[in-house]
Each structure stands twice: as structure tokens, then as C-alpha cells.
Enzyme design. Sequence first.
Site, PDB file in Angstrom:
ATOM      1  N   ASN A  11       0.999  -1.248  -0.125  1.00 45.69           N
ATOM      2  CA  ASN A  11      -0.136   0.200  -0.175  1.00 45.69           C
ATOM      3  C   ASN A  11       0.927   1.276   0.010  1.00 45.69           C
ATOM      4  OD1 ASN A  11      -1.798   2.006   0.521  1.00 45.69           O
ATOM      5  ND2 ASN A  11      -2.103   1.281   2.530  1.00 45.69           N
ATOM      6  N   LYS A  13       0.128   4.308  -0.368  1.00 40.61           N
ATOM      7  CA  LYS A  13      -0.613   5.427   0.376  1.00 40.61           C
ATOM      8  C   LYS A  13      -0.266   6.570  -0.674  1.00 40.61           C
ATOM      9  CE  LYS A  13      -0.174   3.124   4.701  1.00 40.61           C
ATOM     10  NZ  LYS A  13      -0.023   3.387   6.133  1.00 40.61           N
ATOM     11  N   HIS A  97      -9.539   1.126   4.970  1.00 35.82           N
ATOM     12  CA  HIS A  97      -8.259   1.225   5.771  1.00 35.82           C
ATOM     13  C   HIS A  97      -8.512   2.161   7.031  1.00 35.82           C
ATOM     14  CE1 HIS A  97      -4.028   2.604   6.635  1.00 35.82           C
ATOM     15  NE2 HIS A  97      -3.858   1.405   5.946  1.00 35.82           N
ATOM     16  N   GLU A  99      -6.777   4.456   7.897  1.00 33.92           N
ATOM     17  CA  GLU A  99      -6.681   6.419   7.588  1.00 33.92           C
ATOM     18  C   GLU A  99      -8.051   6.589   7.090  1.00 33.92           C
ATOM     19  OE1 GLU A  99      -3.059   5.359   5.630  1.00 33.92           O
ATOM     20  OE2 GLU A  99      -2.123   4.879   7.348  1.00 33.92           O
ATOM     21  N   GLU A 167      -5.300  -5.001  10.725  1.00 29.53           N
ATOM     22  CA  GLU A 167      -4.064  -3.851  11.000  1.00 29.53           C
ATOM     23  C   GLU A 167      -4.529  -3.243  12.259  1.00 29.53           C
ATOM     24  OE1 GLU A 167      -2.279  -2.740   6.815  1.00 29.53           O
ATOM     25  OE2 GLU A 167      -4.227  -1.387   7.083  1.00 29.53           O
ATOM     26  N   GLY A 173       2.691   2.244  10.708  1.00 26.83           N
ATOM     27  CA  GLY A 173       3.700   3.260  10.521  1.00 26.83           C
ATOM     28  C   GLY A 173       4.643   3.571  11.841  1.00 26.83           C
ATOM     29  N   SER A 212       3.572  -2.254  10.257  1.00 26.21           N
ATOM     30  CA  SER A 212       5.064  -2.291  10.537  1.00 26.21           C
ATOM     31  C   SER A 212       5.395  -3.741  10.162  1.00 26.21           C
ATOM     32  CB  SER A 212       5.453  -2.032  12.059  1.00 26.21           C
ATOM     33  OG  SER A 212       4.903  -0.803  12.442  1.00 26.21           O
ATOM     34  N   GLY A 234       5.109   1.228   4.424  1.00 23.48           N
ATOM     35  CA  GLY A 234       6.361   1.778   4.201  1.00 23.48           C
ATOM     36  C   GLY A 234       7.281   0.806   3.473  1.00 23.48           C
TER      37      GLY A 234
HETATM   38  P1  PGA Z   1       3.005   0.172   7.520  1.00 24.93           P
HETATM   39  O1  PGA Z   1       1.405   0.298   6.732  1.00 24.93           O
HETATM   40  O2  PGA Z   1       3.547  -1.238   6.784  1.00 24.93           O
HETATM   41  O3  PGA Z   1       3.810   1.495   6.939  1.00 24.93           O
HETATM   42  O4  PGA Z   1       2.967   0.173   9.217  1.00 24.93           O
HETATM   43  C1  PGA Z   1       0.566  -0.579   6.807  1.00 24.93           C
HETATM   44  C2  PGA Z   1      -0.820  -0.132   6.208  1.00 24.93           C
HETATM   45  O5  PGA Z   1      -1.150   0.989   6.627  1.00 24.93           O
HETATM   46  O6  PGA Z   1      -1.394  -0.762   5.411  1.00 24.93           O
END
Ligand code: PGA
Length: 249
Positions: A11, A13, A97, A99, A167, A173, A212, A234
Site C-alpha cells: 500500500n 498510500k 483502511h 486512515e 491492521e 507506521g 509495521s 512503508g
Molecule cells: P505500515 O503500513 O506497513 O507502514 O505500518 C501498513 C498499512 O497501513 O497498510
Amino acid sequence: MSTPRPLIAGNWKMNGLAASLGEVRALIGALEDRSPGCRVAICPPATLLERLACSATGSALEVGGQDCRAETTGAFTGDVSAEMLRDCGANLVILGHSERRAGYGESNSVVASKVEAALMAGLEPIVCVGESLTEREAGTALSVVTSQVRGSLPAVLAGRIFAVAYEPVWAIGTGLTPTIEQIEEMHRAIRETLTQMFGEAGRVPPILYGGSVKPSNASEILGACEVGGALVGGASLKAVDFLGIISAA
Ligand code: PGA
């Protein structure tokens, strides 16, 4: 019913410009050399979707959107429909998601209508669920997540191809991850909810873990019970990191 191959989805983002397509070309080249035992997808920002899908044509790399509108067309400035994603070459879409749930107030029922729209357009939905740190600390993580699963997955998903991504919001993150026991406990609870909702068909959809995931923890996480892949933020931006996760699958 056979178990599907694990799915490792990146992803991106709101990251990535035309120059980032170099990472995709490196990834595609490496996938050709290695033929991994998992499915691999990148979900770039909408602006890169078509170019990324063109680069991925004929390769093992799958392409997804990061969200879609539930409606098919209309006066929704700035939004993108599921059919538009499909038209750009996507075969998957991330929905719900955290977010989007937190930043845009997306409720379970909004997510469920987006899932229906995705299916209508021929997209495979990856539906995200996950508790906040406050909910984890209050001991309500299991009930919060299983009620997100019930509310975000419409009945029309029965027998269709889809994935759920667990998640935990506090792990996204942050570099923090739950223990393997916490991941397994949650994935088992999600599986049980899926079988209550969809019967035997509920045993099939992969349950991805996200939050993460990186090359150093991927093999432990992907080896956990009921973990059918990963949703990676990330660490999906650089081909070398993403490949480190793919090889652990
Ligand atoms: P992250 O994000 O691997 O940077 O923690 C995961 C996600 O939001 O899908």
C-alpha cells in the site's frame, strides 16, 4: 475448497511519482527470476495506477486501488469509482483502511457498500479492520475487530474472492507490532467470524496481517497460524525491502 496462495500487497498510500516506476520495474524483474509462492500486488496512488498496470502487463505483479467510491458515476468531485480502477487495469482494491475510517469518517456500512461496488466492477476487495491502542488497552480489541468484520463484509461476498486485512491502528507506521500470540488470537477470531457469516466458504479468504511488516519480522509473522499474507505500507516503497518480505512468504 483449496487454500489460496498467500497475498503480499503493498500500500503506497500518498507516495510515489513517475520516478517510482523504476522500483516497480525492479520488482517485476526480481519476480520473474524468483517465481515466488505467493501473489504479489502493489496499490499505488490513483495517479500512477494506469502506468503501473501497463508496466505490470504480462508479469506476476497485480495492481490495486487504495479506495473507491460506492456510487458508479456522478457529482463526486475528486472521487474514483470501482469501475474506473478496473478500467485503469486494477484487479484489487483496499477498502476500509484505518486512515480512511479515521480521516474520512468511513463507517462499517460505508465500507460494506464500497465492497459491493468493488465486486460489481470485478475487483477483489481487501477489507481492513483493526483496533486502536485505547481499544487494545481497554481489552475490547477482539469485540471491536469482529464487529468491524460483521459490519464491513456484505452478504454478497459469500463464495466470492476477497481478503480481510487485520491492521492494528497502533502498529501502522510506528514500528510496533503485536506479539505473535496476539496476532494469532485475532486471526482465529476473524476466521471464526467469517465461518459464522459465510459457512464453509468463510474458511477460504486469506486474512492478511498489516502494521509495521518489514523484512526482519516477515517470516515470523507470515508463519503464524491463520496469517494468509501481509498488507505492507512503508516497506513496500522500495523493491529491495518489499522483496525481503515476499521471500519470507
Ligand atoms: P505500515 O503500513 O506497513 O507502514 O505500518 C501498513 C498499512 O497501513 O497498510
